[in-house]
Write an enzyme that holds these catalytic residues in place. Structure first.
Site, PDB file in Angstrom:
ATOM      1  N   VAL A   1       0.823  -1.202   0.000  1.00 60.14           N
ATOM      2  CA  VAL A   1       0.000   0.000   0.000  1.00 60.14           C
ATOM      3  C   VAL A   1       0.859   1.254   0.000  1.00 60.14           C
ATOM      4  O   VAL A   1       0.429   2.322  -0.435  1.00 60.14           O
ATOM      5  CB  VAL A   1      -0.957  -0.002   1.202  1.00 60.14           C
ATOM      6  CG1 VAL A   1      -0.181   0.109   2.519  1.00 60.14           C
ATOM      7  CG2 VAL A   1      -1.985   1.111   1.101  1.00 60.14           C
ATOM      8  N   ALA A   2       2.083   1.151   0.469  1.00 66.24           N
ATOM      9  CA  ALA A   2       3.019   2.282   0.487  1.00 66.24           C
ATOM     10  C   ALA A   2       4.431   1.732   0.422  1.00 66.24           C
ATOM     11  O   ALA A   2       4.730   0.673   0.981  1.00 66.24           O
ATOM     12  CB  ALA A   2       2.832   3.120   1.746  1.00 66.24           C
ATOM     13  N   SER A   3       5.286   2.458  -0.266  1.00 68.39           N
ATOM     14  CA  SER A   3       6.678   2.046  -0.389  1.00 68.39           C
ATOM     15  C   SER A   3       7.563   3.266  -0.216  1.00 68.39           C
ATOM     16  O   SER A   3       7.426   4.249  -0.949  1.00 68.39           O
ATOM     17  CB  SER A   3       6.919   1.399  -1.763  1.00 68.39           C
ATOM     18  OG  SER A   3       8.260   0.991  -1.901  1.00 68.39           O
ATOM     19  N   ALA A   4       8.444   3.206   0.774  1.00 73.02           N
ATOM     20  CA  ALA A   4       9.316   4.335   1.079  1.00 73.02           C
ATOM     21  C   ALA A   4      10.776   3.910   0.943  1.00 73.02           C
ATOM     22  O   ALA A   4      11.083   2.809   0.495  1.00 73.02           O
ATOM     23  CB  ALA A   4       9.021   4.877   2.475  1.00 73.02           C
ATOM     24  N   SER A   5      11.656   4.792   1.363  1.00 71.09           N
ATOM     25  CA  SER A   5      13.080   4.563   1.148  1.00 71.09           C
ATOM     26  C   SER A   5      13.643   3.448   2.017  1.00 71.09           C
ATOM     27  O   SER A   5      14.601   2.773   1.626  1.00 71.09           O
ATOM     28  CB  SER A   5      13.856   5.860   1.418  1.00 71.09           C
ATOM     29  OG  SER A   5      13.596   6.323   2.737  1.00 71.09           O
ATOM     30  N   ILE A   6      13.076   3.233   3.195  1.00 68.23           N
ATOM     31  CA  ILE A   6      13.615   2.254   4.136  1.00 68.23           C
ATOM     32  C   ILE A   6      12.800   0.973   4.159  1.00 68.23           C
ATOM     33  O   ILE A   6      13.339  -0.115   4.337  1.00 68.23           O
ATOM     34  CB  ILE A   6      13.675   2.862   5.554  1.00 68.23           C
ATOM     35  CG1 ILE A   6      14.608   4.073   5.576  1.00 68.23           C
ATOM     36  CG2 ILE A   6      14.123   1.843   6.586  1.00 68.23           C
ATOM     37  CD1 ILE A   6      16.062   3.741   5.322  1.00 68.23           C
ATOM     38  N   ALA A   7      11.495   1.067   3.976  1.00 68.63           N
ATOM     39  CA  ALA A   7      10.624  -0.105   4.111  1.00 68.63           C
ATOM     40  C   ALA A   7       9.383   0.078   3.251  1.00 68.63           C
ATOM     41  O   ALA A   7       9.160   1.150   2.674  1.00 68.63           O
ATOM     42  CB  ALA A   7      10.240  -0.299   5.579  1.00 68.63           C
ATOM     43  N   GLN A   8       8.575  -0.978   3.176  1.00 74.86           N
ATOM     44  CA  GLN A   8       7.280  -0.874   2.512  1.00 74.86           C
ATOM     45  C   GLN A   8       6.229  -1.544   3.381  1.00 74.86           C
ATOM     46  O   GLN A   8       6.537  -2.353   4.257  1.00 74.86           O
ATOM     47  CB  GLN A   8       7.310  -1.467   1.110  1.00 74.86           C
ATOM     48  CG  GLN A   8       7.508  -2.945   1.017  1.00 74.86           C
ATOM     49  CD  GLN A   8       7.674  -3.390  -0.446  1.00 74.86           C
ATOM     50  OE1 GLN A   8       8.236  -2.683  -1.275  1.00 74.86           O
ATOM     51  NE2 GLN A   8       7.174  -4.583  -0.774  1.00 74.86           N
TER      52      GLN A   8
ATOM     53  N   ASP B   1       9.807  13.092  11.451  1.00 82.25           N
ATOM     54  CA  ASP B   1       9.770  12.796  10.013  1.00 82.25           C
ATOM     55  C   ASP B   1       8.379  13.135   9.484  1.00 82.25           C
ATOM     56  O   ASP B   1       7.710  12.306   8.869  1.00 82.25           O
ATOM     57  CB  ASP B   1      10.107  11.321   9.775  1.00 82.25           C
ATOM     58  CG  ASP B   1      10.612  11.068   8.366  1.00 82.25           C
ATOM     59  OD1 ASP B   1      10.936  12.044   7.664  1.00 82.25           O
ATOM     60  OD2 ASP B   1      10.685   9.892   7.957  1.00 82.25           O
TER      61      ASP B   1
END
Length: 518
Positions: free
Chosen positions: A125-132, A282
């Site tokens: 549902v979401a994907s960021a720089s460190i985790a998803q 953040d």
């Protein structure tokens, strides 16, 4: 050699995506334009500059992605097309394959994924720089969000941080401002925060602490952590349902009071900083949602607790006095605070520093947020700090970053928000609670038992300190004297309170019984 290879990779990426062209496009000098033409020969740069910048940051890794996330909130400093592209870095970083996420979850819990969840959505549902993040349902029917750490993050971050440490050493040696800016200490702080993000158990603990702190405020929702399913690489938490704060039109259509939402954001930030000394650090739009559920309508939802900031009581008191002095336009007090804290050399003239601070801040008062650029204010203050040799405080760098995030969010929600007048009553009330009668009573309740236990030991501890060599006991003696003075003040306050109570009781008795001679 590995560091050299990484540096070469960064340079090649910059050239491949034409970031040199993006950086120099604002210059009008003919020689600059000629240079841009030379370095872009043979490259295909059909994509818009904003898209190329975003793709380059994604390719360079998490540190660069986080830099883009901070930039995305500063629409006053960037063209709209670039800001829109960078905003995609907040929760739209390309995901890693679902099969890999499944393997990581099963490895973390050492059992098949079907044994843990009734359902598990393969599509993140979401994907960021460190985790998803993947949505799932536990066996007991609870809807949850599963956060999975990206594989191979530690090696990438270690390489980039090694480069930053080398760069910091060069700056400290070669720049005239190097020692004052403390680049190595700032990089060390950043290193700590990034490595904290790689431990998801720490993130879960941060979220639990923030949830407890915010329970009584009624403005912020924080998901509950499911501790039976929290590991260093995978954590499971309560699923939150809200509208991303960046979708302001959708929030308006749902009936959310946008100006109130902006004011609530300022209240939440200052409550976390000055009341708790523990703040979400953040706060880009990808980590903030707004509830439209009737039971919690209009309340903020906080996500992603990998980076939090902490402040000591000394930091909080110093910052609060600075903010209040700024809001009251008492620039002399601001200058005095800088000297008292040791941030500037003790021989600095108060009137000169006062005048410099006034010149920076005075033009920005009584103006709506849309007409104020906190980034420009900080830049002017930075220029002023160079003149007066102000030392950068590494422990406050994260707070400055968060303040820029808050300003960016406020600017998106309500450009007419008066940041100064919104924050001033809160800070004045907080200071009254700290230094007024309420602060004294709270201090007595909190510290009284410890002082009662410590008081009989003071003569013995002081005697021991006097028996030690002077070079060893100086700092201890200062602490002892300070402790003794605090104890004396507490005893005086207690005695005064007891006398006040006794006097009040005597007066009441006299009023009830009447004068003895009557």
């Amino acid at each position: 050699m590995r560091h050299i290879a990484r540096l070469l990779y960064i340079i090649v990426t910059v050239l491949r995506y034409g970031l040199d062209e993006v950086a120099l496009s604002g210059f009008r000098q003919p020689w600059v334009r000629a240079f841009v033409k030379v370095v872009t020969v043979g490259r295909r740069l059909h994509a818009p500059p904003g898209q190329r910048l975003r793709e380059a940051l994604e390719r360079l890794g998490p540190i660069f992605v986080k830099f883009g996330q901070v930039l995305s909130t500063r629409r006053d400093l960037l063209p709209d097309d670039i800001a829109d592209e960078l905003a995609r870095l907040q929760d739209d970083v390309p995901p890693f394959p679902a099969a890999v996420a499944r393997q990581l979850v099963e490895r973390a819990f050492n059992r098949p994924i079907e044994a843990i969840f009734a359902t598990f959505e393969a599509e993140p549902v979401a994907s960021a720089s460190i985790a998803q993040v993947h949505f799932a349902t536990l066996k007991d029917g609870r809807e949850v969000a599963v956060k999975v750490l990206r594989p191979g993050m530690l090696a990438v971050i270690d390489d980039d941080m090694a480069l930053l440490r080398t760069l910091a050493r060069w700056i400290e040696r070669l720049s005239v401002d190097g020692k004052r800016l403390k680049p190595r200490e700032v990089v060390a702080e950043f290193d700590n925060y990034l490595h904290d993000e790689l431990d998801l158990v720490r993130e879960a603990a941060n979220g639990a602490q923030l949830r407890r702190n915010m329970e009584g405020l009624g403005l912020l929702l924080v998901p509950e952590m499911i501790w039976d399913y929290c590991t260093q690489t995978v954590i499971v938490m309560e699923r939150m349902k809200g509208v991303p704060i960046s979708q302001t039109q959708r929030l308006r259509d749902a009936g959310v009071d946008i100006p109130k939402l902006a004011r609530d954001g300022v209240t939440i930030f200052f409550t976390q900083v000055f009341r708790d000394g523990f703040f979400h650090a953040d706060m880009h739009p990808g980590n903030i949602q707004v509830s439209v559920d009737p039971a919690s309508f209009g309340r903020y939802i906080a996500l992603d607790f990998g980076i939090v900031g902490t402040l000591t009581e000394v930091d909080k008191d110093y910052l609060a006095q600075n903010f209040i002095a700024f809001f009251r336009r008492d620039y002399k007090r601001v200058a005095e605070l800088h000297i008292e804290s040791g941030w500037v050399p003790p021989g600095t003239r108060v009137d000169e520093l006062e005048g410099a601070i006034r010149a920076v801040c005075e033009p920005h008062f009584d103006r709506p947020l849309k007409d104020i650029s906190l980034g420009q204010v900080l830049l002017r203050l930075f220029q002023t700090s160079r003149r007066f040799n102000v030392e950068i405080q590494p422990q406050l760098v994260l707070l400055q970053k968060t303040l820029l995030n808050v300003e960016g969010l406020g600017r998106q929600l309500d450009p007419e928000l008066d940041l100064w007048n919104t924050a001033k009553p809160f800070l004045e009330r907080w200071m009254n609670e700290q230094v007024g009668w309420r602060g004294l009573l709270e201090g007595i309740k909190k510290e009284g038992p410890r002082y009662v236990q410590l008081l009989p030991e003071l003569p013995r501890l002081l005697h021991q300190a006097l028996q030690r060599p002077a070079r060893d006991d100086h700092a201890l003696l200062l602490r002892m004297v300070s402790q003794q003075r605090r104890t004396e003040r507490l005893l005086i306050a207690l005695i005064s309170a007891m006398l006040g109570v006794a006097g009040g009781a005597g007066l009441m008795w006299w009023l009830v019984r009447g004068p003895a001679w009557g």
